[in-house]
Design a protein around this motif. Structure first.
Motif, short mmCIF file in Angstrom:
data_model
loop_
_atom_site.label_atom_id
_atom_site.label_comp_id
_atom_site.label_asym_id
_atom_site.label_seq_id
_atom_site.Cartn_x
_atom_site.Cartn_y
_atom_site.Cartn_z
N GLY A 245 37.96 55.43 26.67
CA GLY A 245 37.06 54.66 27.52
C GLY A 245 37.79 53.67 28.40
O GLY A 245 37.41 53.44 29.55
N THR A 246 38.86 53.08 27.86
CA THR A 246 39.67 52.14 28.65
C THR A 246 40.31 52.86 29.84
O THR A 246 40.28 52.37 30.97
CB THR A 246 40.76 51.51 27.77
OG1 THR A 246 40.13 50.77 26.71
CG2 THR A 246 41.64 50.57 28.57
N ALA A 247 40.87 54.04 29.57
CA ALA A 247 41.50 54.81 30.65
C ALA A 247 40.47 55.19 31.71
O ALA A 247 40.72 55.05 32.92
CB ALA A 247 42.16 56.06 30.07
N ASN B 192 36.20 34.11 33.24
CA ASN B 192 35.79 35.33 33.93
C ASN B 192 34.51 35.11 34.71
O ASN B 192 34.38 35.57 35.86
CB ASN B 192 35.61 36.44 32.90
CG ASN B 192 36.05 37.79 33.41
OD1 ASN B 192 35.22 38.65 33.65
ND2 ASN B 192 37.35 37.97 33.59
N ASP B 193 33.55 34.42 34.11
CA ASP B 193 32.30 34.12 34.82
C ASP B 193 32.56 33.26 36.05
O ASP B 193 31.96 33.48 37.12
CB ASP B 193 31.32 33.41 33.89
CG ASP B 193 30.78 34.32 32.80
OD1 ASP B 193 30.85 35.55 32.97
OD2 ASP B 193 30.29 33.79 31.78
N VAL B 194 33.43 32.27 35.90
CA VAL B 194 33.71 31.36 37.01
C VAL B 194 34.30 32.12 38.20
O VAL B 194 33.82 31.99 39.34
CB VAL B 194 34.67 30.23 36.56
CG1 VAL B 194 35.15 29.43 37.78
CG2 VAL B 194 33.96 29.30 35.57
N VAL B 195 35.33 32.93 37.95
CA VAL B 195 35.98 33.62 39.07
C VAL B 195 35.18 34.81 39.56
O VAL B 195 35.32 35.23 40.71
CB VAL B 195 37.42 34.04 38.70
CG1 VAL B 195 38.26 32.84 38.33
CG2 VAL B 195 37.42 35.06 37.57
N GLN C 187 37.78 49.45 43.47
CA GLN C 187 37.74 47.99 43.58
C GLN C 187 39.14 47.39 43.58
O GLN C 187 39.40 46.40 44.27
CB GLN C 187 36.90 47.38 42.45
CG GLN C 187 36.65 45.88 42.65
CD GLN C 187 35.52 45.36 41.80
OE1 GLN C 187 34.77 46.14 41.20
NE2 GLN C 187 35.38 44.04 41.73
N PHE C 188 40.05 47.98 42.79
CA PHE C 188 41.44 47.52 42.86
C PHE C 188 41.99 47.65 44.28
O PHE C 188 42.80 46.83 44.72
CB PHE C 188 42.33 48.34 41.91
CG PHE C 188 42.21 47.95 40.46
CD1 PHE C 188 42.30 46.63 40.07
CD2 PHE C 188 42.02 48.91 39.49
CE1 PHE C 188 42.20 46.25 38.74
CE2 PHE C 188 41.91 48.56 38.15
CZ PHE C 188 42.01 47.23 37.78
N GLY C 189 41.53 48.67 44.98
CA GLY C 189 42.02 48.89 46.34
C GLY C 189 41.62 47.83 47.33
O GLY C 189 42.26 47.69 48.38
N VAL C 190 40.55 47.06 47.02
CA VAL C 190 40.09 46.03 47.97
C VAL C 190 40.29 44.62 47.44
O VAL C 190 40.12 43.65 48.18
CB VAL C 190 38.60 46.23 48.32
CG1 VAL C 190 38.41 47.57 49.02
CG2 VAL C 190 37.72 46.15 47.09
N GLU C 191 40.64 44.49 46.16
CA GLU C 191 40.86 43.16 45.59
C GLU C 191 42.33 42.75 45.75
O GLU C 191 43.22 43.59 45.62
CB GLU C 191 40.49 43.14 44.11
CG GLU C 191 39.01 43.30 43.82
CD GLU C 191 38.23 42.01 44.02
OE1 GLU C 191 38.83 40.99 44.43
OE2 GLU C 191 37.02 42.03 43.76
N PRO C 192 42.60 41.47 45.96
CA PRO C 192 43.99 41.01 45.98
C PRO C 192 44.65 41.26 44.63
O PRO C 192 44.00 41.15 43.58
CB PRO C 192 43.85 39.49 46.25
CG PRO C 192 42.48 39.32 46.81
CD PRO C 192 41.63 40.39 46.22
N VAL D 117 39.44 41.69 37.09
CA VAL D 117 38.53 42.68 37.69
C VAL D 117 37.98 43.67 36.67
O VAL D 117 36.77 43.84 36.57
CB VAL D 117 39.23 43.41 38.85
CG1 VAL D 117 38.40 44.61 39.31
CG2 VAL D 117 39.45 42.45 40.02
N PRO D 118 38.82 44.35 35.86
CA PRO D 118 38.31 45.43 35.00
C PRO D 118 37.72 44.90 33.69
O PRO D 118 38.31 45.03 32.62
CB PRO D 118 39.55 46.29 34.76
CG PRO D 118 40.67 45.29 34.75
CD PRO D 118 40.29 44.22 35.75
N ASP D 119 36.54 44.32 33.75
CA ASP D 119 35.96 43.65 32.58
C ASP D 119 35.73 44.60 31.41
O ASP D 119 36.17 44.35 30.29
CB ASP D 119 34.63 42.98 32.97
CG ASP D 119 34.81 41.90 34.01
OD1 ASP D 119 35.90 41.30 34.04
OD2 ASP D 119 33.88 41.65 34.80
#
Length: 260
Positions: free
Chosen positions: A52-54, A189-192, A63-68, A75-77
């Motif tokens: 499941g992690t993979a 995590n909630d804050v960011v 989303q990794f492609g658009v996030e710094p 990102v990957p909660d």
């Protein structure tokens, strides 16, 4: 038939497993045999969560492609939550339990396991219009069927994470220091994710109605506020349940000592 019945009976038994504390149903809602099954199949639980992690990291690739890059750790909660629970079960099975892993796994599986079905249900029309299933699934289910299958998979697999969360109390003590770490991580995590991003715009899982403008994701109302409310409430719920489990366990120990 007799062999299968004996095997099932053995998997549902609690021989050699940690004792089940006398917790109220709102702290330990699963029947004892279900908890026992999860513990007896610990290595299968570990393997399933690693898969499941993979898959989760694969799901987050767009989303990794658009996030710094600096924001990638937050990102990957859900994949991190399944990694935490895999490590927690593995550590327990190897007789090296780690309370920090236990707390992180409990928080992650309860929070993300409940938050994802929540947003999938609330924004179901948007998700069904935007979900991209893995490449080969349309060949099996057809285009429309593949979308429904992916939606159902995401919904049900995350609910299974909630089930896993309520097995952890069997080998976790939830000391305050471990609960504090987990609350701090998921609170951060909630804050960011919703309020003060690391860089750019908030980093929560992409939701329907979001668009990208000048490389940054928009966060339209009320989608953003609804998702944020669900995340914050679930972080508080996880904190309360972990500490309540700790308190009740200590109360039971004092009662036992007092009766001697």
């Amino acid at each position: 038939m007799g062999t299968a019945r004996a095997t099932l009976s053995r998997l549902l038994a609690d021989d050699g497993l940690p004792e089940r504390a006398d917790l109220p149903p709102w702290l330990a809602p699963l029947p004892r045999p279900v908890e026992n099954l999860g513990l007896n199949l610990a290595w299968l639980v570990v393997a399933a969560n690693l898969v499941g992690t993979a898959f989760g990291f694969y799901y987050y690739l767009p989303q990794f492609g658009v996030e710094p890059v600096l924001a990638w750790p937050v990102v990957p909660d859900s994949p991190l939550a399944t990694l935490f629970v895999a490590l927690a079960f593995a550590a327990w099975r190897l007789d090296r339990p780690n309370e920090y892993l236990n707390a992180l796994a409990f928080f992650g599986c309860l929070k993300l396991g409940a938050w994802t079905p929540f947003v999938l249900a609330v924004f179901h029309e948007g998700f069904l219009a935007t979900i991209t299933p893995p490449p080969l699934t349309p060949l099996v289910f057809g285009a429309g069927g593949a979308v429904l299958a992916m939606y159902a998979f995401l919904f049900c697999s995350h609910l299974a994470m909630v089930v896993e969360a309520f097995v952890i109390h069997r080998f976790a003590a939830f000391p305050v220091r471990a609960v504090a770490l987990a609350a701090a991580w998921y609170g951060l995590n909630d804050v960011v994710d919703y309020f003060v991003p690391v860089v750019g715009s908030p980093h929560h899982t992409l939701l329907p109605a979001q668009e990208f403008v000048d490389g940054l994701a928009t966060h339209p109302s009320p989608t953003h506020e609804i998702a944020a409310a669900g995340a914050v409430v679930l972080t508080l719920v996880a904190t309360f349940l972990a500490l309540a489990t700790r308190v009740r366990t200590l109360e039971l120990e004092l009662e036992l000592d007092g009766g001697r």
